[in-house]
Scaffold this motif. Structure first.
Motif: not given
Length: 315
Positions: A173-183
């Protein structure tokens, strides 16, 4: 952890996990089909559900590869032909396949499903089959007392408090495209210190023991309500749809003509509430996965047979 080191470790994990499958080719020995699952409880259940459905409806011999790894590991393994099938979630499939790289993943479940079907067939020779009937989206979770104290219902409301909170997330979750960075970008989330990278099996314990104040679980986790946690609403609709769907190699479907109808029999078989109950039976009551799945399939078969008896000529 340095991002490049982390990526290197993930790459090594993918290679080792796929290599572990090499001595278990679907055509070797008495095995017809290899069904894999990812590394959490719900996937244990869904992998076993897929395996039992195939065995019950086709008589084919299924080799199970539970806890093979995360989404990237399973995707690479099926591309390499080392497994034949696994259950994925549509938003996750869109991410790991990179079919929507540098563009927004469709928010309409039907549109996303159709585009995944086309993209997987064209690019990977993989079939995306009809969904099981439920969605398992990311659930951003906080303790119930915090939600009550600040009257929090949405992620937008929580964003003003996160600078004082600690967060913990699984690596993926920390790394993926639809995970933490975008959130974090969508809701302008900041935290008291950099979020901890945690094993998924520890996130709820850490939240309960107040080692962290916010985490990302799964919407079908049976523990959320039972532990008094609250799921914050994704009011800006950041997350794409995550409908559970079987991913199967087209070559395998051609080899075994009875396989596609058997897997299609799982269409709309499970509701989100039923998935939560199954998860809790395994995780909370510590019941055997195979037994839980067997009982569920038998109960669904009984309901189906009862419906057919009530509707003459339904064939």
């Amino acid at each position: 952890m340095n991002r490049f080191v982390a990526f290197g470790l993930l790459s090594v994990t993918v290679i080792l996990a796929i290599a572990a499958c090499y001595s278990h080719s679907p055509t070797a020995g008495n095995v017809d089909i290899i069904v894999a699952s990812k590394d959490f409880t719900e996937q244990d259940i869904l992998g076993e559900l897929l395996a039992q459905q195939i065995e019950n409806k086709t008589g084919l011999k299924v080799d199970r590869k539970p806890r093979l790894g995360g989404s990237y590991v399973c995707h690479q393994a099926i591309l390499a032909g080392k497994i034949d099938a696994y259950i994925e979630y549509t938003g996750t499939a869109a991410t790991v396949s990179k079919l929507f790289e540098n563009q927004k993943i469709p928010s309409d479940p039907k549109v996303l499903f159709q585009q995944l079907q086309q993209g997987y067939a064209k690019n990977f020779k993989l079939a995306v089959m009809p969904g099981l009937g439920f969605e398992n989206t990311f659930a951003i979770v906080i303790r119930g007392d915090e939600a009550k104290r600040y009257n929090l219902q949405t992620l937008s409301q929580a964003a003003q408090y996160t600078p004082q909170w600690r967060a913990g997330f699984g690596y993926e979750f920390s790394e993926r495209q639809d995970g933490l960075p975008g959130l974090a970008k969508t809701y302008n989330l900041t935290f008291a210190k950099p979020p901890q990278i945690m094993d998924l099996g520890l996130i709820y314990r850490a939240l309960l023991q107040k080692q962290i104040d916010l985490t990302a679980g799964n919407s079908t986790d049976g523990q959320i309500a039972r532990l008094g946690f609250v799921v914050l609403q994704d009011d800006k609709r950041y997350f794409p749809p995550y409908e559970a769907v079987p991913i199967v190699r087209e070559e395998t479907l051609k080899r075994y003509p009875t396989l596609a109808p058997a897997i299609a029999g799982l269409k709309n078989l499970i509701t989100a509430d039923e998935m939560r109950r199954l998860n809790y039976a395994v995780e909370g009551e510590l019941r055997d996965v195979k037994e839980v799945v067997r009982e569920f399939l038998q109960s669904r078969q009984a309901v189906t047979q009862g419906s057919e008896q009530l509707v003459p000529g339904s064939y």
